[in-house]
Design a protein around this motif. Structure first.
Motif, mmCIF file in Angstrom:
data_model
loop_
_atom_site.group_PDB
_atom_site.id
_atom_site.type_symbol
_atom_site.label_atom_id
_atom_site.label_comp_id
_atom_site.label_asym_id
_atom_site.label_seq_id
_atom_site.Cartn_x
_atom_site.Cartn_y
_atom_site.Cartn_z
ATOM 1 N N THR A 190 -18.091 1.752 8.846
ATOM 2 C CA THR A 190 -17.203 1.048 7.921
ATOM 3 C C THR A 190 -17.937 0.885 6.598
ATOM 4 O O THR A 190 -18.944 0.180 6.530
ATOM 5 C CB THR A 190 -16.813 -0.335 8.464
ATOM 6 N N PRO A 191 -17.466 1.527 5.526
ATOM 7 C CA PRO A 191 -18.212 1.465 4.265
ATOM 8 C C PRO A 191 -17.921 0.198 3.482
ATOM 9 O O PRO A 191 -16.943 -0.500 3.722
ATOM 10 C CB PRO A 191 -17.681 2.680 3.509
ATOM 11 N N ARG A 192 -18.787 -0.067 2.549
ATOM 12 C CA ARG A 192 -18.505 -1.074 1.541
ATOM 13 C C ARG A 192 -17.774 -0.363 0.409
ATOM 14 O O ARG A 192 -18.309 0.566 -0.207
ATOM 15 C CB ARG A 192 -19.798 -1.700 1.024
ATOM 16 N N ARG A 193 -16.535 -0.756 0.146
ATOM 17 C CA ARG A 193 -15.741 -0.137 -0.907
ATOM 18 C C ARG A 193 -15.960 -0.888 -2.217
ATOM 19 O O ARG A 193 -15.813 -2.111 -2.276
ATOM 20 C CB ARG A 193 -14.256 -0.167 -0.552
ATOM 21 N N LEU A 194 -16.297 -0.155 -3.254
ATOM 22 C CA LEU A 194 -16.467 -0.698 -4.596
ATOM 23 C C LEU A 194 -15.338 -0.123 -5.451
ATOM 24 O O LEU A 194 -15.327 1.073 -5.736
ATOM 25 C CB LEU A 194 -17.836 -0.310 -5.144
ATOM 26 N N GLU A 195 -14.404 -0.974 -5.849
ATOM 27 C CA GLU A 195 -13.169 -0.481 -6.452
ATOM 28 C C GLU A 195 -13.137 -0.695 -7.962
ATOM 29 O O GLU A 195 -13.547 -1.733 -8.470
ATOM 30 C CB GLU A 195 -11.972 -1.178 -5.798
ATOM 31 N N TRP A 196 -12.655 0.346 -8.654
ATOM 32 C CA TRP A 196 -12.366 0.266 -10.083
ATOM 33 C C TRP A 196 -11.428 1.415 -10.416
ATOM 34 O O TRP A 196 -11.707 2.571 -10.102
ATOM 35 C CB TRP A 196 -13.647 0.369 -10.910
ATOM 36 N N LYS A 197 -10.305 1.106 -11.031
ATOM 37 C CA LYS A 197 -9.288 2.121 -11.285
ATOM 38 C C LYS A 197 -9.834 3.240 -12.164
ATOM 39 O O LYS A 197 -10.608 3.001 -13.091
ATOM 40 C CB LYS A 197 -8.067 1.491 -11.951
ATOM 41 N N GLY A 198 -9.402 4.455 -11.868
ATOM 42 C CA GLY A 198 -9.781 5.592 -12.683
ATOM 43 C C GLY A 198 -10.493 6.663 -11.888
ATOM 44 O O GLY A 198 -10.731 6.535 -10.682
ATOM 45 N N SER A 199 -10.830 7.734 -12.592
ATOM 46 C CA SER A 199 -11.490 8.883 -11.974
ATOM 47 C C SER A 199 -12.991 8.774 -12.158
ATOM 48 O O SER A 199 -13.494 8.814 -13.283
ATOM 49 C CB SER A 199 -10.964 10.172 -12.619
ATOM 50 N N HIS A 200 -13.710 8.626 -11.057
ATOM 51 C CA HIS A 200 -15.167 8.530 -11.053
ATOM 52 C C HIS A 200 -15.722 9.901 -10.683
ATOM 53 O O HIS A 200 -15.353 10.481 -9.661
ATOM 54 C CB HIS A 200 -15.624 7.464 -10.065
ATOM 55 N N ILE A 201 -16.647 10.435 -11.501
ATOM 56 C CA ILE A 201 -17.025 11.846 -11.371
ATOM 57 C C ILE A 201 -18.486 12.070 -10.998
ATOM 58 O O ILE A 201 -18.938 13.209 -10.916
ATOM 59 C CB ILE A 201 -16.707 12.603 -12.674
ATOM 60 N N GLY A 202 -19.240 11.002 -10.746
ATOM 61 C CA GLY A 202 -20.631 11.140 -10.342
ATOM 62 C C GLY A 202 -21.197 9.779 -10.005
ATOM 63 O O GLY A 202 -20.644 8.751 -10.417
ATOM 64 N N VAL A 203 -22.321 9.750 -9.270
ATOM 65 C CA VAL A 203 -22.849 8.472 -8.800
ATOM 66 C C VAL A 203 -24.373 8.506 -8.736
ATOM 67 O O VAL A 203 -24.975 9.547 -8.436
ATOM 68 C CB VAL A 203 -22.257 8.125 -7.410
#
Length: 359
Positions: A190-203
């Protein structure tokens, strides 16, 4: 993030190629260089191309070998979990292992392009094995060092980036709407979800596990402080940030996306409420690849005009590696000791530069 600051820090044009000429080895490949990496033991450097070929060389300047590794474009490349060799993913849906001699062995074949790969090394003598992660579509497959599938991690949308933390205990994954943070050894998955609207393209993950940062399609970065989930927004980029790298101690996050190398402070309460620092850059070109030295506060950057340079964070002194004219830089990497720097370009130029101290 001003072009004026970048221009003021630019090295003299006549000196741009000196380091590459005196300490570098160049080679020409046929096609776009999609990745470069050093093996974990530092003995071998590998370059991948969009034509499915890899080029291998001893990192001290040995003969080059080119091998057909994929039936199609190579989309991702990383050092293997072991001391030598590499892993690669392609649009032929194959995850490959490449040894130091150029032998290619498939680890797995799926149904979707393998767009991202990452690995974590095992600890010699400890019994702790390494890990290999590969992303295809919405799934990340996690394997042990031998290539055996351990688990499959599902995400709400297509995976756009992944990385392990400094201890191999967690893996961060970016995707549309935010990021997911997984424990690699967890049985619950079960992951920890970190939410923010939009397209995330790298981490990227902070080396001490304090923060997770994503690059976004909207020419900005978004971050989360992991202790409490607090959101952090880093904006002002004139173009999309394609590359990010933390310093070894996590004090600075270097990014591309501007004419200068942009550094965000992750100390003293930053980056919230703190202005970024700009290091050297190139007028009328954009930093497209950045890499932090593994031991010192020195940043290497590759630009859209082909320029490669290094800059010291403390003194802001600039060391040119090469000037423009070889194509936009598309891959950039230090070896684990920081004594060599490799880069490749969209036009197929590749090079390895010796940075070691000379007696």
């Amino acid at each position: 993030m001003s072009g004026a600051a970048a221009a003021a820090g630019s090295p003299a044009l006549a000196e741009h190629d000196h380091l590459l000429r005196t300490r570098g080895v160049e080679h020409a490949l046929d096609g776009f260089v999609s990745g470069c990496a050093f093996s974990r033991d530092g003995r071998t450097v590998c370059f991948a191309t969009a034509e499915g070929r890899i080029a291998l060389a001893a990192s001290d300047g040995g003969a080059w070998r080119e091998i057909e590794a994929h039936d199609g474009s190579i989309l991702s490349l990383a050092p293997d979990a072991g001391p030598s060799g590499f892993v690669s993913g392609g649009d032929d849906t194959v995850l490959n292992r490449i040894d130091a001699e150029g032998g290619v062995a498939p680890i797995a074949k799926g149904r979707r392009w393998i767009e991202h790969v990452a690995s974590f090394p095992g600890k010699p003598g400890s019994g702790a094995g390494g890990l290999i992660a590969s992303a295809a579509g919405k799934q990340v497959e996690l394997r042990d060092a031998a290539g055996t599938l351990v688990k499959t991690l599902e995400h709400p949308s297509t995976v756009s980036g992944l990385c392990f933390d400094a201890k191999g205990k967690r893996i961060a994954v970016s995707h549309y709407g935010g990021a997911s943070l997984w424990f690699t050894a967890s049985k619950s998955d079960t992951p920890r979800r970190l939410e923010w609207k939009g397209s995330h393209i790298g981490v990227v993950l902070h080396p001490e596990g304090e923060a997770l940062v994503t690059a976004m399609q909207e020419n900005e970065l978004h971050g989360w402080r992991l202790s409490d989930g607090h959101n952090m927004r880093m904006s002002g980029y004139p173009s999309k940030c394609q590359s990010m790298a933390f310093s070894r101690n996590g004090r600075w996050l270097a990014t591309g996306g501007a004419e200068a190398i942009v550094l965000w402070p992750f100390f003293g309460g930053g980056p919230m409420g703190k202005a970024p620092t700009e290091l050297a850059g190139v007028p009328d070109a954009v930093a497209v690849r950045v890499a932090f030295h593994p031991q010192h506060d020195i940043v290497a950057a590759g630009f859209s005009d082909g320029t490669v340079l290094m800059s010291d964070v403390g003194t802001k002194r600039v060391l040119p590696v090469c000037g423009a004219g070889r194509g936009a830089v598309s891959a950039l990497s230090f070896d684990a000791s920081g004594t060599r720097l490799a880069f490749g370009t969209e036009s197929g130029a590749v090079a390895v530069v010796d940075l070691s101290a000379k007696s």
